[in-house]
Design a protein around this motif. Structure first.
Motif, PDB file in Angstrom:
ATOM      1  N   VAL A 156      24.218  29.261  42.628  1.00  0.00           N
ATOM      2  CA  VAL A 156      25.615  28.108  41.742  1.00  0.00           C
ATOM      3  C   VAL A 156      27.104  29.116  41.342  1.00  0.00           C
ATOM      4  O   VAL A 156      26.049  29.601  40.660  1.00  0.00           O
ATOM      5  CB  VAL A 156      24.614  27.120  41.985  1.00  0.00           C
ATOM      6  CG1 VAL A 156      26.292  25.761  41.840  1.00  0.00           C
ATOM      7  CG2 VAL A 156      24.776  26.690  42.870  1.00  0.00           C
ATOM      8  N   GLY A 157      28.082  28.755  41.947  1.00  0.00           N
ATOM      9  CA  GLY A 157      28.959  29.385  40.729  1.00  0.00           C
ATOM     10  C   GLY A 157      30.549  28.565  41.146  1.00  0.00           C
ATOM     11  O   GLY A 157      30.729  27.357  41.998  1.00  0.00           O
ATOM     12  N   ILE A 158      31.044  28.519  40.182  1.00  0.00           N
ATOM     13  CA  ILE A 158      32.722  28.368  40.216  1.00  0.00           C
ATOM     14  C   ILE A 158      33.880  29.099  41.040  1.00  0.00           C
ATOM     15  O   ILE A 158      33.172  30.983  40.759  1.00  0.00           O
ATOM     16  CB  ILE A 158      33.338  28.699  38.422  1.00  0.00           C
ATOM     17  CG1 ILE A 158      32.462  27.810  38.089  1.00  0.00           C
ATOM     18  CG2 ILE A 158      34.410  28.136  38.774  1.00  0.00           C
ATOM     19  CD1 ILE A 158      32.667  27.874  36.560  1.00  0.00           C
ATOM     20  N   ALA A 159      34.316  28.242  42.308  1.00  0.00           N
ATOM     21  CA  ALA A 159      34.952  29.332  43.330  1.00  0.00           C
ATOM     22  C   ALA A 159      36.373  28.960  42.775  1.00  0.00           C
ATOM     23  O   ALA A 159      37.106  27.701  42.556  1.00  0.00           O
ATOM     24  CB  ALA A 159      34.891  28.761  44.246  1.00  0.00           C
ATOM     25  N   THR A 160      36.905  29.419  42.828  1.00  0.00           N
ATOM     26  CA  THR A 160      38.809  29.919  42.076  1.00  0.00           C
ATOM     27  C   THR A 160      39.330  30.772  43.024  1.00  0.00           C
ATOM     28  O   THR A 160      38.498  31.061  43.631  1.00  0.00           O
ATOM     29  CB  THR A 160      39.406  29.551  41.230  1.00  0.00           C
ATOM     30  OG1 THR A 160      38.901  31.223  41.019  1.00  0.00           O
ATOM     31  CG2 THR A 160      38.359  29.034  39.860  1.00  0.00           C
ATOM     32  N   LEU A 161      40.378  30.493  43.309  1.00  0.00           N
ATOM     33  CA  LEU A 161      41.278  30.607  44.630  1.00  0.00           C
ATOM     34  C   LEU A 161      41.881  32.318  43.215  1.00  0.00           C
ATOM     35  O   LEU A 161      42.821  31.858  42.394  1.00  0.00           O
ATOM     36  CB  LEU A 161      42.883  29.831  44.926  1.00  0.00           C
ATOM     37  CG  LEU A 161      43.820  30.847  46.155  1.00  0.00           C
ATOM     38  CD1 LEU A 161      42.545  31.124  46.616  1.00  0.00           C
ATOM     39  CD2 LEU A 161      44.839  30.231  46.390  1.00  0.00           C
ATOM     40  N   LYS A 162      41.581  33.684  43.432  1.00  0.00           N
ATOM     41  CA  LYS A 162      42.066  35.141  43.577  1.00  0.00           C
ATOM     42  C   LYS A 162      43.763  35.083  42.783  1.00  0.00           C
ATOM     43  O   LYS A 162      44.952  34.117  43.303  1.00  0.00           O
ATOM     44  CB  LYS A 162      41.316  35.929  43.841  1.00  0.00           C
ATOM     45  CG  LYS A 162      40.262  35.984  43.731  1.00  0.00           C
ATOM     46  CD  LYS A 162      39.770  37.638  44.347  1.00  0.00           C
ATOM     47  CE  LYS A 162      38.098  37.767  44.016  1.00  0.00           C
ATOM     48  NZ  LYS A 162      37.486  39.613  45.105  1.00  0.00           N
ATOM     49  N   GLY A 163      44.043  35.012  41.831  1.00  0.00           N
ATOM     50  CA  GLY A 163      45.502  35.253  41.821  1.00  0.00           C
ATOM     51  C   GLY A 163      46.146  34.317  41.069  1.00  0.00           C
ATOM     52  O   GLY A 163      48.228  33.619  40.595  1.00  0.00           O
ATOM     53  N   ILE A 164      45.357  33.055  40.900  1.00  0.00           N
ATOM     54  CA  ILE A 164      46.409  31.692  40.451  1.00  0.00           C
ATOM     55  C   ILE A 164      45.630  31.362  39.648  1.00  0.00           C
ATOM     56  O   ILE A 164      45.134  31.507  38.284  1.00  0.00           O
ATOM     57  CB  ILE A 164      45.810  30.519  41.499  1.00  0.00           C
ATOM     58  CG1 ILE A 164      46.218  28.525  41.188  1.00  0.00           C
ATOM     59  CG2 ILE A 164      44.387  30.035  41.158  1.00  0.00           C
ATOM     60  CD1 ILE A 164      46.009  27.945  42.639  1.00  0.00           C
ATOM     61  N   ARG A 165      46.757  30.489  38.812  1.00  0.00           N
ATOM     62  CA  ARG A 165      46.991  30.201  37.160  1.00  0.00           C
ATOM     63  C   ARG A 165      46.243  28.407  37.086  1.00  0.00           C
ATOM     64  O   ARG A 165      46.950  27.657  36.921  1.00  0.00           O
ATOM     65  CB  ARG A 165      48.042  30.728  36.246  1.00  0.00           C
ATOM     66  CG  ARG A 165      48.193  30.158  34.788  1.00  0.00           C
ATOM     67  CD  ARG A 165      49.280  30.297  34.296  1.00  0.00           C
ATOM     68  NE  ARG A 165      49.383  30.249  33.282  1.00  0.00           N
ATOM     69  CZ  ARG A 165      50.479  30.339  31.721  1.00  0.00           C
ATOM     70  NH1 ARG A 165      51.734  30.895  31.948  1.00  0.00           N
ATOM     71  NH2 ARG A 165      49.966  29.964  30.813  1.00  0.00           N
TER      72      ARG A 165
END
Length: 314
Positions: free
Chosen positions: A272-281
């Motif tokens: 399980v992990g944290i997902a974020t959109l690459k390149g977004i601040r």
């Protein structure tokens, strides 16, 4: 006037307040021609004369200039407040936070995590939706969510994944199931018994993939699309199931108990992990939550899932 810039208006206001291009230029450390050019451009756009020029005696505002000065001063004040607000967005941990998590573990961990987070950041307004893996990915791509809590299953290249903890699979059976007395159970043994399958995209593929090397595929007796239904069917004797999220109290929603049994051998655990959109601040709120998830003692609690499931007295 629709194309007037804040800089032009600022030069005009300072010159009007001081009654002099020269003194205005000295005050804000620009050249006098820059002040004069800004005033001339405003006059061209407005179609009126804003100043009366007095040779060697500076400037005086016309009636139109006085009216514009009042409005321009108010606009510049509002613009300054807007900029201060914009800067605060990059500094203050406050405001809404949109998250989404996989529904197998979202109701078990997220409410408590959010409550702990609010103790540190009481001005945050957290919202956590539930969604399946691809729905979470699309939500991150569309900007609907800043953070997703997902499994390491089919994570696309444009998504950043930061691991938090592992969830190994285990079997769940009713107390009177033939395998209930086993301390551990193999995938091969499970394939001889009816199975209740959590029939979610990717989840079913993951659980069924554990039988790839078994001599027989499982006998799927029932399919269910909620954890509550899966646990209820298992507790009421309709078959075993495979799960990988710590079940907390080993009870179905109707109060009946089931037993969790670790699997023998090497079986693939899910991370399980944290997902974020690459390149977004990330916003300060989302960044704070991301850091909190990595450091929270509740993540240690989640990591207890690496240990064999504990017995329950029902």
């Amino acid at each position: 006037m629709l194309h007037a810039t804040l800089k032009q208006l600022r030069y005009f206001v300072i010159a009007g307040e001081l009654g002099s291009v020269t003194r205005a230029a000295q005050k804000i450390n620009v050249s006098p021609p820059s002040i004069s050019a800004a005033i001339a451009q405003l006059e061209d756009m407005a179609g009126v004369q804003l100043f009366v020029r007095h040779h060697a005696q500076g400037l005086s505002l016309t009636r139109g200039g006085e009216l514009l000065l009042t409005r321009a001063r108010s606009l510049l004040h509002d613009a300054e407040g807007l900029m201060q607000f914009a800067v605060s967005l990059g500094q203050d941990v406050a405001g809404p936070l949109s998250m989404v998590a996989f529904p197998t573990f979202a109701p078990i961990f997220m409410p408590r995590l959010m409550q702990e987070f609010l103790k540190a950041y009481p001005r945050v307004e957290p919202q956590c939706d539930e969604g399946h893996q691809m729905d979470i990915i699309e939500g991150l791509r569309s900007g609907r969510y800043e953070l997703g809590i997902v499994y390491d299953m089919q994570v696309p290249d444009d998504i950043e994944f930061q691991a938090l903890c592992r969830f190994p699979p285990y079997a769940a059976v009713a107390p009177d199931h033939p395998l209930a007395a086993h301390e551990r159970v193999s995938i091969e043994t499970l394939s001889d018994y009816p199975m209740v399958l959590l029939d979610w995209p990717m989840s079913r593929d993951y659980f069924l993939s554990l039988f790839v090397d078994a001599p027989r595929q499982p006998k799927i007796a029932h399919r269910a699309t909620s954890i509550g239904m899966v646990r209820g069917l298992v507790a009421n004797g309709f078959g075993f199931t495979l799960l990988n999220v710590p079940p907390g109290r080993h009870l179905a929603l109707d109060g009946k108990a089931f037993r969790a049994i670790p699997l023998e051998g090497e079986v693939r655990a899910l991370t399980v992990g944290i997902a974020t959109l690459k390149g977004i601040r990330l916003s300060p709120v989302a960044q704070a939550m991301q850091d909190f998830l990595k450091e929270s003692e509740l993540v240690d609690l989640m990591s207890d899932s690496d240990k064999p499931p504990k017995e329950t007295d029902g």
